[in-house]
Design a protein around this motif. Structure first.
Motif, PDB file in Angstrom:
ATOM      1  N   VAL A  21       0.927  -0.805   0.036  1.00 55.80           N
ATOM      2  CA  VAL A  21      -0.124   0.293   0.265  1.00 55.80           C
ATOM      3  C   VAL A  21       0.244   1.174  -0.158  1.00 55.80           C
ATOM      4  O   VAL A  21       2.017   1.091   0.571  1.00 55.80           O
ATOM      5  N   VAL A  22       0.887   2.081  -1.020  1.00 54.55           N
ATOM      6  CA  VAL A  22       1.653   3.654  -1.144  1.00 54.55           C
ATOM      7  C   VAL A  22       0.468   4.503  -1.095  1.00 54.55           C
ATOM      8  O   VAL A  22      -0.172   5.088  -1.834  1.00 54.55           O
ATOM      9  N   ASP A  23       1.193   5.367  -0.112  1.00 57.89           N
ATOM     10  CA  ASP A  23       0.483   6.124   0.137  1.00 57.89           C
ATOM     11  C   ASP A  23       0.885   7.586   0.846  1.00 57.89           C
ATOM     12  O   ASP A  23       2.609   7.501   0.569  1.00 57.89           O
ATOM     13  N   GLN A  24       1.139   9.155   0.648  1.00 57.08           N
ATOM     14  CA  GLN A  24       1.689  10.474   0.471  1.00 57.08           C
ATOM     15  C   GLN A  24       1.097  11.056   1.932  1.00 57.08           C
ATOM     16  O   GLN A  24      -0.034  11.056   2.229  1.00 57.08           O
ATOM     17  N   PHE A  47       5.701   3.228   2.344  1.00 56.64           N
ATOM     18  CA  PHE A  47       4.968   2.208   1.128  1.00 56.64           C
ATOM     19  C   PHE A  47       4.745   1.379   2.704  1.00 56.64           C
ATOM     20  O   PHE A  47       5.656   0.798   3.536  1.00 56.64           O
ATOM     21  N   ARG A  48       3.815   0.349   2.833  1.00 57.89           N
ATOM     22  CA  ARG A  48       3.366  -0.509   3.633  1.00 57.89           C
ATOM     23  C   ARG A  48       2.779  -1.872   3.235  1.00 57.89           C
ATOM     24  O   ARG A  48       2.103  -1.763   2.456  1.00 57.89           O
ATOM     25  N   ARG A  49       4.039  -3.110   3.227  1.00 59.32           N
ATOM     26  CA  ARG A  49       3.106  -4.187   3.190  1.00 59.32           C
ATOM     27  C   ARG A  49       2.335  -4.632   3.927  1.00 59.32           C
ATOM     28  O   ARG A  49       2.265  -5.003   4.839  1.00 59.32           O
ATOM     29  N   LEU A  50       1.173  -4.986   3.344  1.00 60.61           N
ATOM     30  CA  LEU A  50      -0.112  -6.276   3.800  1.00 60.61           C
ATOM     31  C   LEU A  50       0.075  -7.596   4.972  1.00 60.61           C
ATOM     32  O   LEU A  50       0.776  -8.152   4.135  1.00 60.61           O
ATOM     33  N   ALA A  71     -13.590  -9.403  -0.698  1.00 61.65           N
ATOM     34  CA  ALA A  71     -12.290  -9.955  -1.450  1.00 61.65           C
ATOM     35  C   ALA A  71     -11.281  -8.564  -0.851  1.00 61.65           C
ATOM     36  O   ALA A  71     -11.780  -7.411   0.111  1.00 61.65           O
ATOM     37  N   LEU A  72     -10.187  -9.279  -1.354  1.00 62.84           N
ATOM     38  CA  LEU A  72      -9.115  -7.899  -1.105  1.00 62.84           C
ATOM     39  C   LEU A  72      -8.938  -7.017  -1.235  1.00 62.84           C
ATOM     40  O   LEU A  72      -8.856  -5.354  -1.275  1.00 62.84           O
ATOM     41  N   GLY A  73      -9.455  -6.464  -2.780  1.00 59.23           N
ATOM     42  CA  GLY A  73      -9.712  -5.255  -3.606  1.00 59.23           C
ATOM     43  C   GLY A  73     -11.233  -4.428  -2.924  1.00 59.23           C
ATOM     44  O   GLY A  73     -10.870  -3.424  -2.922  1.00 59.23           O
ATOM     45  N   GLU A  74     -11.990  -4.933  -2.540  1.00 61.79           N
ATOM     46  CA  GLU A  74     -13.214  -4.671  -1.634  1.00 61.79           C
ATOM     47  C   GLU A  74     -13.036  -3.524  -0.297  1.00 61.79           C
ATOM     48  O   GLU A  74     -13.648  -2.794  -0.474  1.00 61.79           O
ATOM     49  N   LEU A  75     -11.461  -4.820  -0.248  1.00 62.80           N
ATOM     50  CA  LEU A  75     -11.615  -3.702   1.174  1.00 62.80           C
ATOM     51  C   LEU A  75     -11.078  -2.703   0.847  1.00 62.80           C
ATOM     52  O   LEU A  75     -10.709  -1.661   1.252  1.00 62.80           O
ATOM     53  N   TRP A  76      -9.913  -2.542  -0.141  1.00 62.18           N
ATOM     54  CA  TRP A  76      -9.343  -0.855  -0.700  1.00 62.18           C
ATOM     55  C   TRP A  76     -10.309  -0.464  -0.816  1.00 62.18           C
ATOM     56  O   TRP A  76      -9.613   0.732  -0.653  1.00 62.18           O
ATOM     57  N   LYS A  77     -10.974  -1.175  -2.004  1.00 64.08           N
ATOM     58  CA  LYS A  77     -12.287   0.220  -2.017  1.00 64.08           C
ATOM     59  C   LYS A  77     -12.766   0.821  -1.605  1.00 64.08           C
ATOM     60  O   LYS A  77     -13.447   2.116  -1.140  1.00 64.08           O
TER      61      LYS A  77
END
Length: 361
Positions: A321-324, A331-334, A347-353
């Motif tokens: 996961v890349v944030d500012q 940079f943070r690895r899940l 699903a993982l993508g839904e958690l991102w949304k």
């Protein structure tokens, strides 16, 4: 085989400080536009250009030192990076000059092995020079670093315009490796057709999964000096079409399938690619995710994406996961444990949304 195990970066574009970041076989970066995903790939490109003696050309093409240093030289006085490859590592500091170049404050190869000391033994390659000395260094460590850098490649298949190189004629013998923009795609496919039949057939069958109308590529007889991408439709093998008839998404998937499904022995050891899902149908993205997992068994992939469909197919450990924060990229690895409850329902993508993972504007 020398994969990048770990890296540290400071002072490069949006990356103010990234310390001892571990790189796995499969690394898929997610984040908002402008978060800095492409800048991590850019560091690899920088070292590749350095190794090939094109540092100064690269600096000028990017807009000079101030475009590469974090908020310019008024904020950042040097760009530093460390790459670790197993027991070997390589690091450099670049500083700006008054005539808008970046020169080496220092360049070093190191070794940390079981039969030497417990601390890295440095070999200083010099300072004040304008191009890397890594290529010609004769010490015992640099050849291992060279082998790693030589065997990574950055790919970018976004250009599918009428003037795109992938749609133009090119020399038939230009087939030693697939170029970063697929400019020699037709020549490379012809080589695979002639010399690696199984891999070629796998490429064709995979393309048919996402483009059922696709028949095969056309390989004209004889030994022509130039070739261009031609293909046939299913059931119409006597009517060739050229690349410009393909949709942008189909052409990009052909590039991706050719890259990742070529024989493993021909693949770069480390493959970097920015937003490969551009223009692809969701089903094609699902197929691409399966290909990524397959390739990552033997090679290292570093990918940036904006695709929820792609992330849905991954494990948490594959995602970065890349944030500012305060104008700098993080940079943070899940980890699976932190999401185990969520993944029972989403699903993982839904958690991102849903902004559970971060990486959103």
């Amino acid at each position: 085989m020398s994969f990048v195990d770990k890296l540290s970066i400071s002072g490069f574009k949006s990356i103010r400080e990234l310390k001892d970041f571990e790189i796995n076989n499969l690394n898929v970066m997610i984040g908002a536009n402008g978060a800095g995903k492409s800048n991590l790939i850019g560091v690899f490109r920088l070292l590749k250009e350095m190794y090939e003696q094109r540092l100064q050309l690269f600096v000028q093409q990017q807009g000079g030192p101030d475009a590469l240093l974090h908020f310019g030289r008024e904020t950042t006085d040097q760009l530093r990076a460390e790459f670790h490859f197993g027991h070997n590592s390589y690091d450099f500091d670049l500083v700006p000059t008054l005539d808008n170049r970046l020169i080496f404050r220092q360049e070093t190869s190191r070794f940390k092995g079981f039969f030497y000391s417990t601390t890295p033994s440095p070999v200083l390659l010099g300072s004040g020079h304008v191009e890397s000395k890594l290529e010609d260094a004769q010490d015992g460590y640099s050849p291992y670093v060279r082998a790693a850098v030589k065997n990574w490649h950055v790919y970018h298949f976004h250009d599918t315009s009428e003037k795109a190189k992938v749609k133009q004629r090119h020399p038939t013998h230009d087939n030693l490796c697939l170029k970063g923009d697929a400019a020699n795609l037709a020549a490379y496919l012809r080589m695979l057709h002639d010399q690696h039949v199984h891999a070629y057939q796998s490429i064709v069958s995979t393309i048919r999964l996402v483009a059922p109308f696709f028949g095969d590529f056309v390989h004209r007889r004889g030994n022509p000096e130039t070739v261009e991408l031609e293909w046939t439709q299913q059931g119409q093998s006597d009517t060739p079409f050229k690349a410009h008839v393909l949709s942008d998404g189909t052409l990009r998937f052909i590039c991706l399938a050719t890259l990742f499904l070529q024989p493993v022995a021909l693949l770069p050891h480390t493959i970097l690619i920015d937003e490969p899902e551009l223009g692809l149908h969701p089903y094609a993205i699902s197929v691409l995710a399966d290909i990524f997992k397959q390739v990552a068994e033997n090679r290292q992939l570093i990918v940036s994406t904006q695709s929820v469909e792609l992330v849905n197919e991954l494990e948490p450990e594959d995602v970065v996961v890349v944030d500012q924060e305060n104008g700098a990229s993080t940079f943070r690895r899940l980890g699976h444990e932190e999401l185990v409850g969520w993944l029972q329902e989403y699903a993982l993508g839904e958690l991102w949304k849903r902004n559970i993972l971060g990486g959103r504007p």
